[in-house]
Design a protein around this motif. Structure first.
Motif, PDB file in Angstrom:
ATOM      1  N   ASP A   1       0.812  -1.218   0.000  1.00 37.18           N
ATOM      2  CA  ASP A   1       0.000   0.000   0.000  1.00 37.18           C
ATOM      3  C   ASP A   1       0.846   1.268   0.000  1.00 37.18           C
ATOM      4  O   ASP A   1       0.320   2.365  -0.118  1.00 37.18           O
ATOM      5  CB  ASP A   1      -0.929   0.010   1.225  1.00 37.18           C
TER       6      ASP A   1
ATOM      7  N   GLU B   1      -7.453  -2.661   6.293  1.00 36.12           N
ATOM      8  CA  GLU B   1      -7.435  -1.654   5.227  1.00 36.12           C
ATOM      9  C   GLU B   1      -6.932  -2.253   3.923  1.00 36.12           C
ATOM     10  O   GLU B   1      -7.466  -1.954   2.841  1.00 36.12           O
ATOM     11  CB  GLU B   1      -6.544  -0.483   5.639  1.00 36.12           C
TER      12      GLU B   1
ATOM     13  N   THR C   1      -9.006  -2.787   0.100  1.00 36.02           N
ATOM     14  CA  THR C   1      -8.592  -2.121  -1.133  1.00 36.02           C
ATOM     15  C   THR C   1      -8.225  -3.089  -2.250  1.00 36.02           C
ATOM     16  O   THR C   1      -7.654  -2.670  -3.263  1.00 36.02           O
ATOM     17  CB  THR C   1      -7.386  -1.200  -0.867  1.00 36.02           C
TER      18      THR C   1
ATOM     19  N   VAL D   1     -12.941  -4.032  -5.423  1.00 33.69           N
ATOM     20  CA  VAL D   1     -13.280  -2.747  -6.039  1.00 33.69           C
ATOM     21  C   VAL D   1     -14.034  -2.969  -7.356  1.00 33.69           C
ATOM     22  O   VAL D   1     -15.036  -2.300  -7.645  1.00 33.69           O
ATOM     23  CB  VAL D   1     -12.007  -1.911  -6.282  1.00 33.69           C
TER      24      VAL D   1
ATOM     25  N   HIS E   1     -14.997   1.811  -0.411  1.00 34.45           N
ATOM     26  CA  HIS E   1     -14.421   2.867   0.429  1.00 34.45           C
ATOM     27  C   HIS E   1     -15.237   3.069   1.705  1.00 34.45           C
ATOM     28  O   HIS E   1     -14.680   3.400   2.753  1.00 34.45           O
ATOM     29  CB  HIS E   1     -14.347   4.173  -0.359  1.00 34.45           C
TER      30      HIS E   1
ATOM     31  N   GLU F   1     -14.011   0.917   4.567  1.00 32.28           N
ATOM     32  CA  GLU F   1     -12.582   0.961   4.882  1.00 32.28           C
ATOM     33  C   GLU F   1     -12.338   0.896   6.386  1.00 32.28           C
ATOM     34  O   GLU F   1     -11.557   0.067   6.869  1.00 32.28           O
ATOM     35  CB  GLU F   1     -11.951   2.226   4.303  1.00 32.28           C
TER      36      GLU F   1
END
Length: 234
Positions: free
Chosen positions: A128, A186, A190, A195, A204, A207
């Motif tokens: 990330d 997290e 993602t 997504v 989102h 999250e």
């Protein structure tokens, strides 16, 4: 970008270098936690060596992944796999807290185990972080490497301070593991597959709940597994 194209009198160069250093300090907070947690059980002589090696491994891996992995971050399920590995590392740190077996584990093997833990965690946690650093450096590999290498003593300092706190306040081991679980949550949220399937806006929204679940999962699993293990003193 080759070294001959670099002008050390260019203010923009120094601005970008400072930006990379500052960004790496912020993104290396989790690395300092991992280094401190992994090295807390080492002897005082081995601890400083473990922190230095762990910080060096963290920075070298950050350079490698920033250069090579950015193109892979859109691979489906990569973040999910990384999140699972990070949860495993965090739970393992809780389970092994306070254990000491000098007869079966030599000082050198402890040191290697600590550095190995740092390496695995940094591989996972760099996923990330690499895009942010690469976005600043762009095509300047020398600038990227310089900024990260300069950050080594800063990471060492952070790890040393956290190690001292963990020694004085063992409860912070649980807080550090929970932080790793938060990062894992997290990272899971993602993943490109999620997504693509549910949409960026929907993902989102989850999250923070996903991060909280990751932290609670680590603490819960750590508590259950640690208390189910036989007491080595018996």
């Amino acid at each position: 970008m080759d070294f001959s194209s670099i002008s050390f009198l260019d203010p923009a160069l120094w601005g970008k270098l400072l930006e990379i250093i500052a960004l790496n300090i912020v993104l290396s907070g989790d690395n300092a936690v991992v280094i401190a947690l992994a090295c807390r059980a080492l002897s005082p002589e081995q601890r400083s060596k473990g922190i230095a090696l762990g910080a060096g491994v963290a920075v070298v891996l950050r350079v490698i992944f920033t250069v090579l992995i950015a193109s892979l971050l859109n691979t489906p399920f990569l973040h999910i796999i990384g999140a699972v590995l990070l949860v495993w590392i965090a739970v393992k740190l809780i389970i092994e807290d306070g254990e000491s077996d000098e007869d079966s584990i030599t000082a050198s093997s402890k040191l290697w185990k600590a550095v190995q833990t740092v390496a695995i965690a940094d591989i996972v946690m760099s996923l990330d972080n690499v895009l942010a650093i690469a976005a600043v450096a762009k095509d300047s590999i020398p600038l990227l490497v310089a900024g990260l290498v300069i950050s080594i003593p800063l990471i060492v300092l952070g790890a040393s301070l956290i190690t001292s706190l963990l020694t004085r306040f063992p409860i912070l081991v649980w807080a550090g593991a929970a932080l790793l679980g938060w990062v894992a949550g997290e990272m899971f949220d993602t993943d490109p597959w999620l997504v693509a399937r549910f949409g960026a806006e929907t993902v989102h929204r989850f999250e923070y709940p996903a991060a909280l679940i990751g932290a609670l999962l680590v603490v819960g699993l750590g508590y259950l597994l640690k208390h189910r293990r036989p007491d080595p003193a018996l």
